[in-house]
Every structure is written in C-alpha cells, then in structure tokens.
Write a protein that holds these residues in place. Sequence first.
Motif: not given
Length: 746
Positions: A11, A36-37
């Motif tokens: 991530k 997806n951070s």
Amino acid sequence: MKLIIEELEEKQKILIISTRKYPFLDILKNNLKKLNSEIYFSSLIPKSIQDFDYCFVINEKVNFKNLNYSKKNHIVHIFLKKSRFSPQSPFVGKIVICTGDFIREHEIERILWFSFSKSDEKQLLINNPSLTKKHIPPALIFPWKISLSFKSLIILVISLTMLFHVLFILPLIMASFYSYQAYNSLKKEDYQSTEILLSQSFRAYYLARLLYMKVRPTYLLFSIALFPDTTIDILDKGLQTFQQSLSAKKNGEYILKLLLKKGKTETEINETKLRMQNIQKQLASIEDNLTGLVQKLPLQFNLTTNTKKQLLETIDGLHRLNKLFPHITGILQNPDEQKFLLFFANNMELRPGGGFLGSFGILRIWNYTVEDIEIHDVYDADGQLTAHIEPPMAVKKYLNQPHLFLRDSNFSADFSENYEKAKFLLDKEIRLRDFNGAILLTTNAVQNILAAFGNIYLPDFKETINKDNFYIKTQLRTENDFFPGSIQKKSFLGTLARQIIIQLEQASFQKIAKNVKKSLDEKQMVIFFEETNLQKLVDSFYWSGRVIQPKCSYQIGSCNIDYLFPYDANVGANKVNFYIQKSINDLINISADGNISHKLTIMYKNESYDKVFPGGTYKNYFQILLPKNSAIKQVTKNGVTIDEFIETNNEYKQLGFYFEVEAQKTAEIQIQYQLKTDLSKGKSLFQYVVQKQIGSSSPNFSMEIVLPQNFTIVNQNFSPLVKDNRMLYNTSLSTDKIFFIEIIRN
C-alpha cells in the motif's frame, strides 16, 4: 500439487496537507482509498516527508530549503483561485491550478490521473467558477436613479421624526402586557412564571423608557406628556412591587423556617433578626409603591375597577401589618418566654363570646423561636375546679350548671371580659397564669386557615383533613363515646396542630395571610394582648372582639348616636347553629320633631331535622344591647307578645329572653323601641353602629330609614336606594358596621 505464487502489492502512503477543511477533500480521500492507499492528514507542513510516497499540498507554499525529502517523494501542489503560478527555485513536484475556490468530483479524477502519471507535464490548469462570487439577477438591478424633490425630502424627514417620537409605544405596550400577565401569575401563586414574565417586562420597560426620554421634551412642549408619564410611572411602581413581593416571599419563607427551628445558634438568631428588619423595610416599600400605583390608576376604565379594589384591600392589609410589625418583632425577640392562651370555640354551638369552648391551648415563644403549642381538653381543667364561682343566670337556669367552668366562661359579648374570666378560672383550676395575651379561633377560622394547606394527613388517625371535612371529622372523633376525662379530642386536635406546623413551609403564604385577615375582619378570630399600646392598635382595627363604646367620629352640628348589638347563646347543648339561617331587618322612622323609632325584626330558620345529630331544637337565650336612653315598647315572637324578659340599664340598655325554634320551623322576633335624639334644626349627624357577634354567621342585614318632609339627606357613607324620603340599604353583616348620615332639618 500445483503451487500458485501471488505478488502482494504494498500500500502507498499518501499525506494530505491543508490548513482548511475544503469540501472537496472528502472526495479526494475517498478516491485515494479506492486506489488501495493509506491516507494521512495534517494541517501543518512537517519537517520530513520521506515516509510518504505522495504528498498533496493544498493552497500552501512550501519552503523546500527546510524540508527533508527525497526523489522518491512525489509532491503535488494544488492552488485555488489562481489563474497562473510561477514557481521559484528550488521547486519540486507537480502543480494543479484551479481558477475557482472549489473542485468538482470529475475534476478530482483529472487531478489524480495527472498526479500519478509518469508524463513530463508539470502543471494542470482547471477552469471553474468561484462559489463566493455574488451573482445578482438582472431583475434586482435598478437601471434608474432615485431622485427626491425638496418637498418629498421634507415629508420624509417629518415622517421619520414622527416615527421616532412614537417608537417607544410598542415596547411600552409589550411591558404593560407582560406586567399584567405577571400580576395574574402572582395571584395564582405561579412564582416561576412571574419571575420569567417580570424579566421580559423589565427589558421592554427599560427600552420604552430610554426611547421616551429622548422625545419627552417635545411631549412637554405640546403639553401631551401626562399620559405617557403616568403610564411609565405605573409600570415602574408595578414592576418594583412585583420584584419586592417575590423577594419578601423568599425572605418570609426563610424567616418561618428559622422561627420553627429549635436550639438555634447565635448566628442563626442574628440572621433571623436581620431578616426581620429587612422584610419590614420590604413591606413598607411595597405599601408605598401600591399606594402610589392606586393613585395613578385611571378610574374611567372598567379594566382597572376590580384591580383597584383588590389593590386597596391589599394596601389595607399591608398598612395594618406594617403597624403591627414592630410589636410582633418585640414579642419574637424577647429573651423571656412569652405565653399566649389559645381558645378553640365551636361556633356551631354558639355562645355570646364565639362558641362553646371545647379545647384550649398554650403557645410559647421566646428568642425568635416558636417553642411549643400545647392542646388541652377543657374538661382536663374543669375537672380540677374545687371553688364555687357563680355562673351567669342563663348558664345556671338553662344549662343547669351550679358553678361557672372554663367551658362556659365566654358568656359575655366582649372578648376582653371573657379572657379575664378564663385567666381567673385557669389559675383556680390548674394554676396556669402569667399570660401575655390570648387568641380565640372559631371553627370557621380554623377552616379558613386549613384552606391554605389543602389536604393534611394525620398518620396517627389515618385520616385526611381539609377545610371541607374538618368540622364533621372533628365532631365524629370528639363526640362519639365522649366522656369527661377522655383524651381523644385533645389527641386529635393536638395531632392536627402539629401537622399544620410541619406543613407550614409548604402552605400558601398568600392564602394564609388573606384568610387570617378575613377571619379577623369577620370576627371568627379575635385577639387580646396584655401590652397596652399593642392592644390599642388591635382595638383600632376592630380585631379584639370588644363591645364598642360609640363616639361621634366627627362633629357636624348636633351628633346623634344609635347602637345595635344582638347576640345569641345556644343553651341546648347541641350543634344546631350549623343549620340556623338568620336575617335582620331594621325599620327606622324619624318623626318630624326629630325622635327615632325602631321596628327590629330578626328571622331564625332552623333547617335541621329533629333527633338527627347534630341538629334538633334551637334553644336560644337571646340578648341585645341598645342605647341607654332607648325605651322598649313591645317584644314579640311570631306576633305573640313576650312578657318575660330581663331589662338592665348600665352602660347600655340590655334586653335578654329565652325562646326556641323547632327543627324545620321559623321564628320571627320583633322588638319595637324608641330613641330620644337631638336632631335639631339645621345640620345634624346621625351615626348608627351595628355590631356583629363573635363567631356568628354573616346574616343578611337590611335597613330602611323613613324621613319626614322637613328632613333632607345631605350625605352618607353607604349607597342606598332613595325614593320619596325613604332610604333602603341591604348588606351582609360580615363585620361591625358604622353608618353616617348627614341630615338637614328645615
């Protein structure tokens, strides 16, 4: 087995730096989360950003000289409300320039694409409008200029000046409305609402007064300041009265709490003393304000007629209380014990002094403390009498009592005489002496006091007592299976007295004060004090139950005094006075030569049923006091002459005789007598005093005066019907009455 190898994507860490919470930041965060951070937010630019993959800086300039970063850190600068941006060296990262102050969702996607792309482009320009820019619809834009002529300008100035001069009226009306509502709430004893309404009224009043004072010189110039001045003065005095009344109520409640507390410390005694001084000042101030208020209230408005009458009654009560207050304080603060006799007279078995004395009590007061109230059955004392004391003739003959006992000691119409007899008997019977005064309360007086308490529960007897059932409950508890020496009456009344004291703090002060004064005015409660100056004051209020010695109140030519005092004595040992209806009619004829003749008719109606408790035959020893120089002509019952009567001449002419009124029957007593007067030629004063018996009901009283042609009525202190030299006046004999008539004899 087939092995599957997956490469896990690490991530990315993204930092958003913004000193303000812009609306589009939530959209930016949500879109970054979809990638997806891990999102981090900061309102300050940190010293190092090496731990983050991407850094979005919103509307802030970055000093790269002091920033710890590396080439792997991707920095995106987003500037709002700019059309272009010229970076200064050194500068790192990409630049997004927005011409407006907000960013739409689809524009966020463009920014992210631009930020994550590996293209060489360093700047992205987004053209969007600003939310803060005011857009004025064409319809609201006036294409013409407003121009006023000199005449229009003068009219405008005059209109604004007039408006300014009447601007105070609106808050004045609001203040008056809130004050009236506060007055109604105070009457209902809703003190919380009174305080709220009072606060609103004060705010409106101060605004009205401020605005009015600015324009008052103009009102004075045109002589129209009287009405607003009066209205503002009424409001001012009214608001002060409300405020002082609430303060006096709270002070009075605390004083009562301290007076009932036994074993007070020196500090509490001093506090009671200071509070007594304070409430005396408050009551005096309330009386002054109410007096000024009544003088200002206009008579011509029906709205104020009843209000003014109620205020006058309140002022009268306050005036009497303020005169009595120094004496009350003197009694309370005395370091020596003050001892007062309490007589409980059952006026359903009426006697000349108020009623049959079934019980008595002793009230002890000293050093600002109500120490004790003892209740005794009268037979406790009478059973210990050993000496012979000659009773009045009627007691001996009709009650068959060879001795005078405490229970029959109030056979005089004058309470002071009865008090002296009672003191003598108590000393002889149980060695009780050294009293500072006495208070007599009839059954009606106790009921009036109970009205301020509502329901009172007596746990020892499992009974709930109130003003409506007090008499019946007391009779059932004290008369059933009664015998001399029984303690049931003493126990019942003693328990009731203790519960009244316990609930005194929760009772209505307003109702207690009103009903005590009502009882005193209507002679259901009478008082006598040993202290001479205090007793003179009580006498002046007609609260002492004395037989009046009539004197001319003021001199106009010749003064002629007439007097009437009829009173009953129930000698039937029953409680039939509960059912007796009584009315009095006095026909007064004044002859041409100035002599006065009376035809007095007294009607008795017995509404009880025979042999049904507490009714039966009314056995009455009737007495009447008349002027000493009156001459009795005839006495009849139902038209039949009564020959057996006792007539004495002392300070008054006293007439006494016995008669009966059977159950469901009526008796008419008629007494005709003449009075020699000095209604000489010219102006004369005719003063007629009619006294009410202690403890009696308030019978209807009608008076008809017939004058000859050579007499003219000039003035009177009552409002009769007048026709053809005849005056007719009807009233209720609720208290002693004094009638004044100024007459001119030609």
